[in-house]
Design an enzyme around this catalytic site. Sequence first.
Site, short mmCIF file in Angstrom:
data_model
loop_
_atom_site.label_atom_id
_atom_site.label_comp_id
_atom_site.label_asym_id
_atom_site.label_seq_id
_atom_site.Cartn_x
_atom_site.Cartn_y
_atom_site.Cartn_z
N PRO B 229 0.82 -1.22 0.00
CA PRO B 229 0.00 0.00 0.00
C PRO B 229 0.85 1.27 0.00
O PRO B 229 1.99 1.27 0.45
CB PRO B 229 -0.80 -0.11 1.30
CG PRO B 229 -0.03 -1.02 2.17
CD PRO B 229 0.80 -1.91 1.29
N HIS B 230 0.28 2.32 -0.53
CA HIS B 230 0.86 3.66 -0.48
C HIS B 230 0.96 4.07 0.99
O HIS B 230 0.09 3.73 1.78
CB HIS B 230 -0.07 4.61 -1.24
CG HIS B 230 0.53 5.94 -1.54
ND1 HIS B 230 0.75 6.89 -0.58
CD2 HIS B 230 0.94 6.48 -2.71
CE1 HIS B 230 1.26 7.97 -1.14
NE2 HIS B 230 1.40 7.74 -2.45
N GLU B 231 2.03 4.80 1.30
CA GLU B 231 2.19 5.29 2.67
C GLU B 231 0.94 6.00 3.18
O GLU B 231 0.51 5.84 4.31
CB GLU B 231 3.35 6.28 2.74
CG GLU B 231 4.70 5.63 2.89
CD GLU B 231 5.80 6.69 2.88
OE1 GLU B 231 5.48 7.88 3.09
OE2 GLU B 231 6.96 6.32 2.65
#
Lengths: 337, 337, 349, 349
Positions: B229-231
């Site tokens: 996942p994206h931060e």
Amino acid sequence: MWIVRPARHEDLAGIEKLATAHGARVSTLPQSRDKLSEKIDHSQRSLAGDPALADRERFLFVLEDSGTGRIHGTAGIDARAGNGQPFYNYRRDELIHASHELDVAKHVAVLYPTHELTGKTLLCSFTIDPDLRDTEAFELLSRSRLLFIDRHRERFSDQVVVEIQGVQTEEGDAPFWDSLGRHFFHMDFATADYYSGVKTKTFIAELMPPNPIYVTLLSDAAQAAISEPHEAAARTCQLLEREGFRVGQHIDIFDGGPVLEARTDELTSITRRRNKTARRGEGSRGVRYLVANGDSESFRCSLTNVSDGLGDVVRLNTTIADQLGVSDGDDLVLVAL
Amino acid sequence: MWIVRPARHEDLAGIEKLATAHGARVSTLPQSRDKLSEKIDHSQRSLAGDPALADRERFLFVLEDSGTGRIHGTAGIDARAGNGQPFYNYRRDELIHASHELDVAKHVAVLYPTHELTGKTLLCSFTIDPDLRDTEAFELLSRSRLLFIDRHRERFSDQVVVEIQGVQTEEGDAPFWDSLGRHFFHMDFATADYYSGVKTKTFIAELMPPNPIYVTLLSDAAQAAISEPHEAAARTCQLLEREGFRVGQHIDIFDGGPVLEARTDELTSITRRRNKTARRGEGSRGVRYLVANGDSESFRCSLTNVSDGLGDVVRLNTTIADQLGVSDGDDLVLVAL
Amino acid sequence: MLLIRPLSQGDLEDLHDMAEGAGKGLTSLPPNRDLLSRKIARAEDTFNERCAPEAGMYLFALEDTGQKKCVGISGIEARVGLDEVWYNYRLSTTVNASRELGVHVRTPTLHLTNDMTDTSEICSLLLSDTHRQGGNGLLLSRCRFLYMADFREFFSEKVFAEMRGVSDENGRSPLWDALGRRFFDMDFSEADFLSGMGNKSFIAELMPKYPIYVPLLPEPARDVIGQVHDNTKPALRMLQAEGFNFNGLCDIFDGGPVVEAFIHNVRTVRESVKRHVLVSRQPVNLDVPPEERVMVSNRSFRDFRVTTLPRSCIKPDTVSMPAEVADALQVSSGDLVRLSPLKENRTAK
Amino acid sequence: MLLIRPLSQGDLEDLHDMAEGAGKGLTSLPPNRDLLSRKIARAEDTFNERCAPEAGMYLFALEDTGQKKCVGISGIEARVGLDEVWYNYRLSTTVNASRELGVHVRTPTLHLTNDMTDTSEICSLLLSDTHRQGGNGLLLSRCRFLYMADFREFFSEKVFAEMRGVSDENGRSPLWDALGRRFFDMDFSEADFLSGMGNKSFIAELMPKYPIYVPLLPEPARDVIGQVHDNTKPALRMLQAEGFNFNGLCDIFDGGPVVEAFIHNVRTVRESVKRHVLVSRQPVNLDVPPEERVMVSNRSFRDFRVTTLPRSCIKPDTVSMPAEVADALQVSSGDLVRLSPLKENRTAK
């Protein structure tokens, strides 16, 4: 009395008789004496914890009539499906071919070759004297393996799978095979089945078509056989479903039979089993239980009535206690039949 | 006070501001006013139960500050992922290439194009004012959808999925896209993402490579991005995992981000929610709760303190009761924050 | 006289009549005036260099100058697959063998491919029933190779033709019924029509993308893969005589084969010679059997003309022809023309 | 005199010396006496009809009769893929287009294929460094086409050659490093060696089976697909001059191209003529440039012999030759021999 215990070399003749007598397909129980002997040897080394067999442990159990000493059934566990080689299945999936302009969306069933179940624990090599099909011995033989898994949980994977025999005609042909595998392996179902029991899986890697298969191109009989169990497997399926096994997306590459899957720690026999301390004594009344004792080579499982109280102690009569090799104070595993 | 309610046409300007202001990727929340307007319209017709939208129902909710009337966030539900068209993902699988003779067994990761998640309920279009990221409004907005699903359970599927934004560089490039999709779509990630929000999925059917992809041929950065996942999505993931969502085998075809999956009836918000009868009255103390009232167009959800007894009645102060449109005797849904 | 020249809008009605007469199986020329007119317009644009010659569509008319009527048409698509996606199946062999088991299996396999993309296609051959004799079919087909011989730079190195596959008198294709229909949910004729109308995106959307193992198909379908319709066998033989060979590709709908040749290896091109025109007053008997005639082209890009002359007109450096032939070809004495045999002389082999 | 004849066990040491000298990149002839001896035995079985000629391995030696030494070898495998599985990649084009978005993308794609199965291969060409001049390479390579011209029934219609692909001076192949290595976990040389030793089942087991989209490979790998090693360029040019063309297939390890031709189209075959031998006492100057020489074959299946003669020896019905040439060819006056130019005469074109 029925006892399930690890197979020994003395059982060879008895197992061979079972393997050859009954028509039912047990591809993991080979019909050649040499291979059977190897299989028993492999099981004994696995029980002994031979480090050379790490990740390739395979266990074979027999159902013995303690009165006659005769073998009436076998049941096996492969700790890791594939035993270090790939384990082949087809995985059912569906693609949607949709045309916005023509306003159609067609569901296209596809079979993908997969090795996804490789390394999961596999129940296999189940065969039983047909006279015992509808007796409690059937359940004892099948479920005793789950108690063995419970007693040696660290040796097994988090998931257990079982390949269920697929649909066959009375002549022993498999419609799924005839429509698919036969074209690529150039042999009949029985031969392929035999090879898969006695050969390394190299021949599957060499002969199996590597591309996905469109289900719609198979014969109607083959399509109908996908994920459909053989009639003779009905009782097995029922029993396994009670244990929490479910039909997943995987099927056998040869006969299209379903693969049942369960999480090891959620198996009914494992969630409901109780550990009790043994006390040898007088006759048992009460409810019918599977009782297991001993580890590895000394593992024994049988059926008895137990008047199960709330305490940590369970009384076994001396006859069954002797059969199970139980001394006072032994740690038993029990689960209701 | 924060209120979540279905989006209305009056919200258009507020939503547009949100959609364009924040860099975060919300491919299902288009940035064009026309498309946004269509989306609100679609949601309203879905709420009204327009039979023409059967199996293509899409709902859009807004987070409103009831004091100012301003819109601070949006959250959507597609009743059936794909909305009648195929829903595209890659499915991660592993083949084992084994040579018995050379004694090697190589695990080969493969991405298969799949439409397996088509028709499952999809949480989407989530965007929120960045100032509210770490407030309880974030949780209200996200979880209120689950209460809506619970109140209209028959409209939704047995499984709920959420696509989580995948890894991007600071410049907005997606390493997974750059190594894979870009070669086939001949456009940058932002453009593809935009089209996927506003176009029919025909272009994906036309441009996406139909064959499985070997992961080992992708760039290192792309491989690392698979199912990662994206931060910025960390908080979303955490919240969804608490709800029972788990990372499965599916990833986004554009950025490789993970798809979280859960069984609808096992979602925490649904298993723990209680139905109570409303009683308007004086101030609430006690534990912080999500409270929802009303169906379809009149659905409202907010946060309040409730001193939750064992009884079937819950007291709400009149301010919040008014906001939720609660009359005495209304059937409320509550779940602890 | 029978004369090849560029097709023009004046031929629309004649063309429409021929398309109607041809019936099913000629999807590239449906009897639809709009579509035919658009096609003619595209050809006119091509000959008049209003589009890139490498992307052009060259359509030739066979005119019966006596009747002032277009009695046949043939074409060259300079490149296929530019605007739309061009699909074929490649009939490939998958071999699986296990030495241990002594098994060696060859599985014919159909792979979806776009490999003809960017290749020149000869297409759209249609000849009126009234003019099927006397080598007119050969002239109509082979004149294209004379054109390509002089304008090689506008065409690909290889040229191909798609041959009509097997279907029965009701237009049912065994391959379609076993394969296409299962994915498209429509009749062969409908799919063929949609495809002929230039709508091919539905193919990308509905077509199976994974290889098809031929043994999974029923026998009638297997049998027609790479086979031509009986009516197309003469055309296939003609192209084979020109040096075309089956290249392993076939039509995704009916399984008809694709045949191809390098242009420089095509017999009409290889055996062609150039000569200077000598307009002669000597009477020439033009009415000789096809075996004794040669095609003669004026080598013009815009105003391409071909007709036939007796072989005996060819001299070491010149070709002599009566004035009416020179007029029809729009050439004068001294112009360089290209000549090639109309029909192979089997006895000479 | 330089003479082509069947390879025999007596050539083993000469062959081993040449194989050692050749170094890496010649996997079909590793410097291993056992393997070489087995190959020679197979060739002897073939020439002596101890195996089916359609499944034979024909190996020819180039003998320097003065030195009584084998200075070159070339071969024909009558059919590949009979005992083992024969793999290639097919370099195919995948086209994806969206009219709506105006996107049209062509993706070169490698498909694993066994399509050369059952085809005749020319292979195993090796020439000693000491004899590289004077058209010996041409003789060694082209003599095979003379053989095939007379025994067409034993070979497939098409014949192909696999050309060595690009690798650097250390034997590293960019395609292997980007593709094969990721699946085989071994060096190119190791895989090539295993494959050369006839062990190909590991390919079936470890090879990726799904198509490889070329854009996913790094540039150095993309660049060598279908390209030949610098050292192999002269051989490629020679085959191109014979009419061989790249057929879209390439080697699965190093990406080297496969070139193919129909036997009847191969120039040596097409331009060959038959003449009756006339043994002449007139002295002949055999030492003329390659352009002025022709190959002459005795047309024998078992005792095939080829050497060269000046073109001027060819007469309308006969070919005259000195007794020593006739002896070397094992022919007498009246025997029918086959002749074909050794080297194209560029100026004559």
